[in-house]
Write a protein that holds these residues in place. Structure first.
Motif, short mmCIF file in Angstrom:
data_model
loop_
_atom_site.label_atom_id
_atom_site.label_comp_id
_atom_site.label_asym_id
_atom_site.label_seq_id
_atom_site.Cartn_x
_atom_site.Cartn_y
_atom_site.Cartn_z
N ARG A 1 3.49 -9.56 2.78
CA ARG A 1 3.59 -9.45 4.25
C ARG A 1 3.66 -7.98 4.67
NH1 ARG A 1 4.11 -14.02 7.03
NH2 ARG A 1 4.91 -15.93 6.05
N TYR A 2 4.44 -7.19 3.94
CA TYR A 2 4.52 -5.76 4.28
C TYR A 2 3.15 -5.10 4.14
CZ TYR A 2 9.66 -5.89 4.13
OH TYR A 2 10.98 -6.14 4.38
N PHE A 3 2.46 -5.41 3.05
CA PHE A 3 1.13 -4.81 2.85
C PHE A 3 0.18 -5.25 3.96
CE2 PHE A 3 -3.21 -5.56 1.37
CZ PHE A 3 -3.62 -4.24 1.17
N ALA A 4 0.21 -6.53 4.34
CA ALA A 4 -0.70 -7.02 5.37
C ALA A 4 -0.44 -6.33 6.70
CB ALA A 4 -0.54 -8.53 5.53
N ALA A 5 0.83 -6.06 7.01
CA ALA A 5 1.15 -5.35 8.26
C ALA A 5 0.60 -3.94 8.23
CB ALA A 5 2.67 -5.34 8.47
N PRO B 1 -4.77 1.07 -6.87
CA PRO B 1 -4.28 1.66 -5.62
C PRO B 1 -4.75 0.83 -4.42
CG PRO B 1 -6.18 2.89 -6.40
CD PRO B 1 -5.87 1.88 -7.46
N LEU B 2 -3.84 0.62 -3.48
CA LEU B 2 -4.17 -0.19 -2.31
C LEU B 2 -4.36 0.64 -1.05
CD1 LEU B 2 -1.65 -3.13 -2.92
CD2 LEU B 2 -4.09 -3.08 -3.44
N ILE B 3 -3.62 1.75 -0.94
CA ILE B 3 -3.74 2.61 0.24
C ILE B 3 -3.86 4.06 -0.22
CG2 ILE B 3 -2.44 1.03 1.73
CD1 ILE B 3 -0.02 2.87 1.43
N ALA B 4 -4.44 4.85 0.66
CA ALA B 4 -4.57 6.29 0.39
C ALA B 4 -4.23 7.04 1.67
CB ALA B 4 -5.98 6.62 -0.06
N SER B 5 -3.64 8.24 1.52
CA SER B 5 -3.27 9.05 2.68
C SER B 5 -4.49 9.78 3.21
CB SER B 5 -2.19 10.07 2.29
OG SER B 5 -1.02 9.40 1.86
N ARG B 6 -4.54 9.87 4.54
CA ARG B 6 -5.58 10.66 5.20
C ARG B 6 -4.91 11.34 6.37
NH1 ARG B 6 -11.19 7.97 6.58
NH2 ARG B 6 -11.34 8.19 4.31
N GLY B 7 -4.46 12.59 6.11
CA GLY B 7 -3.68 13.29 7.12
C GLY B 7 -2.35 12.58 7.33
N ARG B 8 -2.04 12.29 8.60
CA ARG B 8 -0.81 11.56 8.90
C ARG B 8 -1.02 10.04 8.82
NH1 ARG B 8 1.86 14.77 14.08
NH2 ARG B 8 2.14 16.80 13.02
N ASN B 9 -2.23 9.65 8.67
CA ASN B 9 -2.52 8.21 8.63
C ASN B 9 -2.80 7.76 7.20
OD1 ASN B 9 -2.39 8.08 11.46
ND2 ASN B 9 -4.50 8.85 11.62
N ILE B 10 -3.00 6.46 7.06
CA ILE B 10 -3.37 5.90 5.77
C ILE B 10 -4.64 5.09 5.95
CG2 ILE B 10 -0.99 5.85 4.92
CD1 ILE B 10 -2.57 2.55 5.68
N VAL B 11 -5.35 4.93 4.86
CA VAL B 11 -6.55 4.08 4.86
C VAL B 11 -6.45 3.14 3.67
CG1 VAL B 11 -8.03 5.75 6.03
CG2 VAL B 11 -7.86 5.77 3.53
N LEU B 12 -7.13 2.04 3.76
CA LEU B 12 -7.17 1.10 2.66
C LEU B 12 -8.23 1.52 1.65
CD1 LEU B 12 -7.00 -2.36 4.49
CD2 LEU B 12 -5.11 -1.09 3.45
N THR B 13 -7.89 1.42 0.39
CA THR B 13 -8.90 1.59 -0.65
C THR B 13 -9.77 0.33 -0.69
OG1 THR B 13 -7.55 0.58 -2.37
CG2 THR B 13 -7.25 2.95 -1.98
N ASP B 14 -10.79 0.37 -1.51
CA ASP B 14 -11.63 -0.83 -1.67
C ASP B 14 -10.79 -2.00 -2.16
OD1 ASP B 14 -13.82 0.57 -0.82
OD2 ASP B 14 -14.62 0.94 -2.84
N TYR B 15 -9.83 -1.68 -3.07
CA TYR B 15 -8.94 -2.74 -3.55
C TYR B 15 -8.06 -3.26 -2.42
CZ TYR B 15 -10.25 -0.71 -8.06
OH TYR B 15 -10.95 -0.22 -9.13
N GLY B 16 -7.59 -2.34 -1.59
CA GLY B 16 -6.74 -2.74 -0.46
C GLY B 16 -7.49 -3.62 0.53
N ALA C 1 -10.05 -5.51 -0.16
CA ALA C 1 -10.28 -6.82 -0.78
C ALA C 1 -9.02 -7.68 -0.72
CB ALA C 1 -10.72 -6.63 -2.23
N LEU C 2 -7.86 -7.06 -1.02
CA LEU C 2 -6.62 -7.83 -1.00
C LEU C 2 -6.29 -8.30 0.41
CD1 LEU C 2 -4.11 -8.92 -2.41
CD2 LEU C 2 -3.01 -6.69 -2.05
N TYR C 3 -6.50 -7.44 1.39
CA TYR C 3 -6.21 -7.83 2.78
C TYR C 3 -7.10 -9.00 3.20
CZ TYR C 3 -5.50 -7.47 7.82
OH TYR C 3 -5.20 -7.73 9.13
N GLY C 4 -8.36 -8.97 2.78
CA GLY C 4 -9.25 -10.09 3.09
C GLY C 4 -8.78 -11.39 2.45
N MET C 5 -8.22 -11.29 1.25
CA MET C 5 -7.71 -12.48 0.58
C MET C 5 -6.44 -13.02 1.25
SD MET C 5 -8.02 -11.28 -3.41
CE MET C 5 -9.50 -10.50 -4.03
N LEU C 6 -5.66 -12.15 1.87
CA LEU C 6 -4.34 -12.53 2.37
C LEU C 6 -4.34 -13.07 3.80
CD1 LEU C 6 -2.06 -9.62 1.06
CD2 LEU C 6 -2.14 -11.99 0.25
#
Length: 291
Positions: free
Chosen positions: A7-11, A46-61, A63-68
Motif C-alpha cells: 500500500r505504501y509503495f502504491a501511494a 530497485p522500484l524507485i529512483a531519485s530525480r532532483g526533489r522528486n522520485i520516478v518509478l523504475t521499469d520494475y516499479g 511493472a509492480l504498480y501495474g500488478m497492484l
C-alpha cells in the motif's frame, strides 16, 4: 511482502512523491522510505529512483504498480461490499422448502405484494437446518401430530388423481388395493411425497407399477390428464387439477401426510424479520386447508 508495504509503495507510485504519500497514509515520511527499501531488498530489484526533489518509478516499479492497482482496489472495496451483504442479509428470509413448494411459493408472492423490501432465498436441502424456517413432510406415519416448540403441523389428505374419462372418475371413494394393476405416474423416487405414497401402496398389499416419474407435480398432473395413468395428489398444497383430472378420496388405507412449518432461530436480531412471515405462512396454510 506485507500488505502495508504494498500500500505504501502504491501511494508513492501514484503520487510520485514520498512526502505526499506519507500524508495520505497518515505516517511519517521515514516510515514510507524504510518500507519501500525493505520491499526492494525482498524483491531484489530497485522500484524507485531519485530525480532532483522528486522520485520516478523504475521499469520494475512501473511493472509492480501495474500488478497492484487492481487487487488493491478490490481490497479497498471489501468493507463496502461486506456492508452491502450485511444489509441484504438483514432483509433476506432463508426458507428450506422440502414439501408443498407450490403453496410456499404462492405465499411468498402474496407476502411480497405488501412487503416489497423483503427478499427471499429458497433452498431444497434435506441436510441443513441453517435457514430461518423450513417446510417439510414426515415420511413416517404417526397416529397424531406432536406439537413442538417453533413448529406447526398440518394434516393433509392424499387423494387419487385419475383422468376425467377414467372408469374410476365416477366413484365417490376407492380402496387402494383395487389399483394394484394400474400404472402410476409419480414424483421421482428421491422425493419424500413419493416415499409416503409408496408406503400407502405397501399398506394396501402391493408395490406400485410406476410407468412415469418426474420432479414436477405439473408434469404428473398433465400426464394424468392426458390419460397416461393415475397418481396421488395432495388435497390442498399442489393447487387445482383442472377439468381433465378427477380427484377421488381413498377409503382404505387412510392416506394423509403431516406437513410441518418450523422456525429455526439462528440470530435473535432477525426476529423482527422472520417472525412476521412465519406467522403469515401459518395463517396462509390455515386458510388453504379451510378452503
Amino acid at each position: 511482502m506485507e500488505l502495508t508495504q504494498l500500500r505504501y509503495f502504491a501511494a508513492v507510485a501514484e503520487l510520485q512523491h514520498v512526502t505526499r504519500a506519507a500524508e495520505r497514509m497518515h505516517v511519517a515520511q521515514p516510515a514510507i522510505t524504510k518500507s519501500i527499501h525493505r520491499l526492494e531488498d525482498e524483491l531484489g530489484v530497485p522500484l524507485i529512483a531519485s530525480r532532483g526533489r522528486n522520485i520516478v518509478l523504475t521499469d520494475y516499479g512501473c511493472a509492480l504498480y501495474g500488478m497492484l492497482r487492481e487487487p488493491l482496489t478490490a481490497l479497498d472495496q471489501i468493507p463496502d461490499q461486506m456492508q452491502q451483504l450485511a444489509r441484504r442479509s438483514a432483509c433476506t428470509l432463508h426458507i428450506n422448502v422440502l414439501a408443498a413448494s407450490r403453496a410456499v411459493t404462492d405465499a411468498v408472492i402474496a407476502y411480497k405484494h405488501d412487503h416489497s423490501e423483503i427478499l427471499f432465498s429458497i433452498m431444497q436441502n434435506e441436510l441443513t437446518q441453517i435457514c430461518d424456517l423450513s417446510v417439510d413432510t414426515l415420511t413416517e406415519k404417526r397416529s397424531a401430530p406432536e406439537t413442538a416448540e417453533n413448529t406447526v403441523s398440518f394434516q393433509e389428505q392424499i387423494l387419487l388423481a385419475v383422468p376425467s374419462h377414467s372408469l374410476y372418475s365416477g366413484l365417490h371413494s376407492i380402496d387402494l388395493k383395487e389399483l394394484k394393476e394400474e400404472g402410476f405416474i409419480c414424483l421421482a423416487g428421491n422425493r419424500k411425497f413419493r416415499k409416503i405414497c409408496d408406503q400407502f401402496c405397501q399398506m394396501a398389499g402391493f408395490h406400485p407399477k410406476i410407468i412415469f416419474e418426474s420432479d414436477s407435480p405439473a408434469t404428473v398432473r398433465n400426464l394424468i390428464g392426458a390419460g397416461s395413468g393415475i397418481g396421488f395428489w395432495p388435497e390442498h398444497t399442489w393447487g387445482a387439477v383442472g377439468e381433465d383430472v378427477k380427484l377421488i378420496p381413498i377409503a382404505n388405507p387412510q392416506c394423509c401426510r403431516e406437513l410441518q412449518i418450523s422456525l429455526h432461530p439462528q440470530d435473535s436480531a432477525r426476529t423482527a424479520l422472520v417472525h412476521p412471515f412465519y406467522h403469515y405462512l401459518i395463517h396462509y396454510f390455515e386458510s388453504l386447508f379451510e378452503a
